[in-house]
Structure formats: C-alpha cells, structure tokens
Scaffold this motif. Structure first.
Motif, PDB file in Angstrom:
ATOM      1  N   PRO A 192      -3.724   4.486  -0.563  1.00  0.00           N
ATOM      2  CA  PRO A 192      -5.138   4.725  -0.889  1.00  0.00           C
ATOM      3  C   PRO A 192      -6.052   3.767  -0.138  1.00  0.00           C
ATOM      4  O   PRO A 192      -5.833   2.548  -0.130  1.00  0.00           O
ATOM      5  CB  PRO A 192      -5.195   4.478  -2.405  1.00  0.00           C
ATOM      6  N   GLY A 193      -7.048   4.323   0.513  1.00  0.00           N
ATOM      7  CA  GLY A 193      -7.954   3.538   1.341  1.00  0.00           C
ATOM      8  C   GLY A 193      -7.686   3.718   2.822  1.00  0.00           C
ATOM      9  O   GLY A 193      -8.522   3.341   3.648  1.00  0.00           O
ATOM     10  N   GLU A 378      10.320  -2.632   3.239  1.00  0.00           N
ATOM     11  CA  GLU A 378       9.211  -3.529   3.563  1.00  0.00           C
ATOM     12  C   GLU A 378       7.874  -2.941   3.108  1.00  0.00           C
ATOM     13  O   GLU A 378       7.022  -3.650   2.561  1.00  0.00           O
ATOM     14  CB  GLU A 378       9.153  -3.817   5.070  1.00  0.00           C
ATOM     15  N   PHE A 379       7.679  -1.653   3.353  1.00  0.00           N
ATOM     16  CA  PHE A 379       6.422  -1.020   2.942  1.00  0.00           C
ATOM     17  C   PHE A 379       6.326  -0.941   1.429  1.00  0.00           C
ATOM     18  O   PHE A 379       5.279  -1.257   0.835  1.00  0.00           O
ATOM     19  CB  PHE A 379       6.302   0.369   3.571  1.00  0.00           C
ATOM     20  N   ASP A 380       7.397  -0.522   0.787  1.00  0.00           N
ATOM     21  CA  ASP A 380       7.359  -0.400  -0.671  1.00  0.00           C
ATOM     22  C   ASP A 380       7.141  -1.749  -1.345  1.00  0.00           C
ATOM     23  O   ASP A 380       6.482  -1.839  -2.389  1.00  0.00           O
ATOM     24  CB  ASP A 380       8.663   0.232  -1.179  1.00  0.00           C
ATOM     25  N   GLN A 384       0.627  -2.627  -4.088  1.00  0.00           N
ATOM     26  CA  GLN A 384      -0.802  -2.321  -3.975  1.00  0.00           C
ATOM     27  C   GLN A 384      -1.617  -3.526  -3.522  1.00  0.00           C
ATOM     28  O   GLN A 384      -2.828  -3.585  -3.741  1.00  0.00           O
ATOM     29  CB  GLN A 384      -1.325  -1.826  -5.336  1.00  0.00           C
ATOM     30  N   ASP A 385      -0.952  -4.491  -2.889  1.00  0.00           N
ATOM     31  CA  ASP A 385      -1.649  -5.686  -2.407  1.00  0.00           C
ATOM     32  C   ASP A 385      -2.804  -5.291  -1.481  1.00  0.00           C
ATOM     33  O   ASP A 385      -2.703  -4.353  -0.696  1.00  0.00           O
ATOM     34  CB  ASP A 385      -0.660  -6.588  -1.664  1.00  0.00           C
ATOM     35  N   MET A 391      -2.264  -4.414   7.081  1.00  0.00           N
ATOM     36  CA  MET A 391      -0.951  -4.474   7.719  1.00  0.00           C
ATOM     37  C   MET A 391      -0.544  -3.109   8.271  1.00  0.00           C
ATOM     38  O   MET A 391      -0.024  -3.006   9.387  1.00  0.00           O
ATOM     39  CB  MET A 391       0.099  -4.966   6.726  1.00  0.00           C
ATOM     40  N   GLU A 392      -0.747  -2.064   7.497  1.00  0.00           N
ATOM     41  CA  GLU A 392      -0.370  -0.724   7.948  1.00  0.00           C
ATOM     42  C   GLU A 392      -1.197  -0.299   9.153  1.00  0.00           C
ATOM     43  O   GLU A 392      -0.664   0.325  10.079  1.00  0.00           O
ATOM     44  CB  GLU A 392      -0.525   0.275   6.796  1.00  0.00           C
TER      45      GLU A 392
END
Length: 428
Positions: A192-193, A378-380, A384-385, A391-392
């Motif tokens: 989200p975002g 790593e992604f999981d 929700q930081d 980073m993504e």
C-alpha cells in the motif's frame, strides 16, 4: 505391484526400514515433517542411537493448498538433475541414497549441518569468503558443462527431451515474466502506497515490457544447458563438512578440522534452458539480501561488522559473473569440446550472451519477488514498516536498469554502485 501413497511421520519410518532398507529393524527412529513448500512433502528421519539421519522428499499428484493436479514426474527429473550435477560437482550436491519412481520419493543426505543461506544472511551472518568461488564453480562445472559445447548433438537432444518440464516452466513463464507487468490474474501483492509507482514503472512502461518479453522468449526457447531453474539463496546451504555418513554409525569427530562447504538442493524446476537464468537468479537474490541488510541496519550492525557485511554481498554481486566467465573459459581449454568449430572467439561471444541474459533475468527475478504473489522472506520480513515503500522503489528501479541495460559494458559494477548510492541518498 506397489502403488504410490502419501507418506507421513509414521509410514516414512516403515518405508525406509522395510522397503529401502536404509535403517535396520531394531533402530529406534524419530521422524518429522520439515517441508514448508506447497508441492512436496519433506521428512527428516533420524536414528536415536547413531544419529544417522536421512531426508525423504516426496512428490504428490495434488497441490497441497488447493488440490490442483500436478505432474508427479517432476520428482524423477529432480532426482536425475541431482545425479547429473553430482557426477560433475559432487562437493556441491547432497548424497542421493535412493530414488523410488513409484513413490516419487528421493532419499538423500541430511545437510542440516549446514545453514540456509537466505536465513543466515537475514540474521546478519556474513557471506562466506568461499561463496563466489563455489557458486562460480557449480555454474561452470555442472550447469555450463551440460551444454552442447561438451555433449554430442545426440546426447544433448536426448537430455533436452528427458528434461522437458512444461508444468513448472509454465509457472515461471507466468509468475516471473508476465503477471508482474500486467497483473492479468490480479494476483500481484503491491505494498500500500506503491500502487502509482508500480503502475508507472512496470504496468505502463512499454519499453520495459518489450525487453521482458524478449527475456521470456529466451527462457522459453533457449535450450542451452541443464539449468536448476530455481537457484536462489533459499536453495543454497552453507556450513562445514561435518556430517554423519549414512554407511557408518560413527559420530563426527568434534576435534576434526572442518572446511567451509556449499550444498545445492531442490532442482525440481530443472530443464534445458538459458544458463543466464541460474546466474541471474543468484544475483537477484543477493540484491534482496543487500536490500534487507540496509533495511535492518540497526539490528544487523550488532551481529557483525555492518560495513563488511554489506561490502561482501556487494562484492559478490560484482564478482560472480566475472569469475563464472573465467571458470567457463578455463573449462573450455581443459575439457575436450564436442566440435572443433567452437573456437575461443565464439566461446567468448557466447559467454557474453550468457552474462547479458543473466543481468536481464536478475532484473525480472527482483521484480517478480517485489510485486508478485511469491515474495522472498526479505520482503515479507519488512512488514508494514514505513521504510518498506522506499526500499521496494529502490530495488525495482535497480531491476529495471538491469533489464534495460543488460548488454552495456560493466553493467554489473555500475548497477551495484547505483544501488548503494541510491540507498545512501534515501536516508535509510
């Protein structure tokens, strides 16, 4: 004639004792299901007396989550791939004790004396100094060695036929090369975002999609060598060569000198495809490790020297393609080639094509893991930081550069520098 049936923690013990005779009848055994995947069952069976342990990996005809039918012959292809790789690089492959075609079960060495590379890096353990050397050796001496540079045309074509893997290749063709850019089945998982960013950067970038389509065509039609097909930091184990051989009840000598080792598992996606796909997948997953290290900087800095930790991963990303090239060239000089036509000029050109493929496939793997349905740990773990969006975006932009500029000189070093500079400027 016996028929296939699903093993459980009780029947697997009987199976190993009575059918495969890998344990004796009077050996007390413990069995545990340790698999976390969706398409196989994995058991660890251990003697309570000797400590001897065996891993049993069994394929089923149905997907565990949904019950969708699956081609059970994937298990035989995996066993055959492991045997071929073991014949070429035995130091990198767990010992295979038995394969049961009826049960679609592979019985192999328990490599729990090693640690899973992805998990090791996520908790801040440094990349082993031998990692790049070992992976480059596996790619050159096991994967590259199965190409038509070393096999006769007849043997190569028989291998291609034996390793046709349509069902699992279709998974890659969709999840890696199509859905992240089109979201045709609405399965992408977007943080989200980041929706507008993904729409602009992936869904509407027609130049990028054309490059990905070209890479997809290469994946589908370039039957270059027997590739692992799913080679990443989760299918690589690192550790020390202290195990309990199956053919002895002896326990390891605690005072013995141990040597760093690497083991590669799970080639069920194996088929004759582009060598660059395996190399690119490793590069991509090292970028994921680098991303997570930057994200977890405060936590990891207490575990090891953080700057050294980061630099080892970055250096590995840069060095791996070059060391693979050097080892592949050396193999061509020391192992007889299948045809005198293959001169050094041709081989160097072919290796340059493999590297271009690898950088492109590294990009598609990163994007697939960032926005697709099957993310890496790593992604999981970023949850929700608030820094996750940044980073993504950084790693997806890095991936797009790898895809679009994959044929540029020094693209590997330039992209690592771009990634590190962008991280620094982000303030994370």
């Amino acid at each position: 004639m016996k028929a296939h049936y699903l093993l459980d923690t009780e029947t697997v013990k009987t199976y190993l004792v009575e059918q495969l005779r890998l344990f004796s009848h009077d050996d007390p055994l413990n069995a545990e299901e340790i698999g976390d995947g969706n398409i196989n069952y994995v058991f660890q069976v251990r003697s309570r007396i000797s400590g001897k342990s065996i891993i049993v990996k069994q394929a089923d005809r149905l997907l565990r989550s949904s019950g969708r039918p699956l081609d059970i012959t994937r298990s035989k292809r995996e066993a055959d791939a492991l045997r071929i790789y073991a014949a070429l690089t035995p130091q990198f492959i767990p010992r295979i004790y038995a394969y049961d075609d009826t049960m679609s079960a592979i019985c192999m060495e328990d490599i729990s004396y090693c640690g899973n590379l992805r998990k090791e890096l996520m908790v801040g353990h440094s990349l082993p100094a031998s990692f790049v050397e070992n992976v480059a050796s596996f790619l050159a001496d096991a994967v590259f060695a199965t190409s038509d540079l070393f096999l006769s045309p007849e043997e190569k074509k028989e291998r291609v036929k034996a390793f046709i893997n349509p069902e699992l290749c279709a998974i890659s063709e969709t999840l890696v090369f199509s859905e992240p850019y089109c979201n045709g089945k609405n399965r992408n998982r977007i943080t989200p975002g980041n929706e507008s960013f993904i729409r602009k950067t992936l869904y509407t970038d027609e130049a990028l999609k054309a490059e990905v389509a070209s890479l997809r065509e290469t994946f589908m039609n370039k039957a270059e060598a027997l590739i692992h097909g799913d080679l990443h930091t989760g299918s690589i184990f690192i550790g020390n060569t202290i195990g309990i051989p199956i053919d002895t009840n002896a326990t390891p000598d605690k005072n013995a000198t141990s040597e760093p080792c690497m083991k590669i598992i799970d080639p069920e996606f194996a088929f004759y495809g582009p060598i660059g796909y395996d190399l690119g997948n490793i590069i991509a997953n090292l970028y994921c490790s680098l991303m997570y290290a930057a994200f977890s900087r405060k936590k990891l800095s207490a575990a090891d020297d953080f700057d050294d930790f980061i630099e080892r991963i970055a250096a590995a990303i840069e060095a791996l393609p070059q060391l693979f090239t050097a080892k592949a060239l050396e193999r061509c000089k020391t192992v007889p080639l299948s045809d005198p036509l293959y001169n050094e000029r041709y081989i160097r050109w072919r290796l340059s094509e493999i590297l271009a493929d690898a950088y492109g496939f590294a990009g598609t793997e990163i994007i697939r893991r960032a926005v697709g349905d099957t993310k890496t740990a790593e992604f999981d773990a970023m949850g929700q930081d608030t820094h996750r969006i940044t980073m993504e975006r950084i790693i997806i932009k890095t991936a797009c550069r790898l895809i679009k500029r994959r044929r540029q000189a020094n693209i590997g070093a330039h992209t690592v520098a771009y990634f590190k500079k962008t991280l620094l400027n982000s303030g994370i």
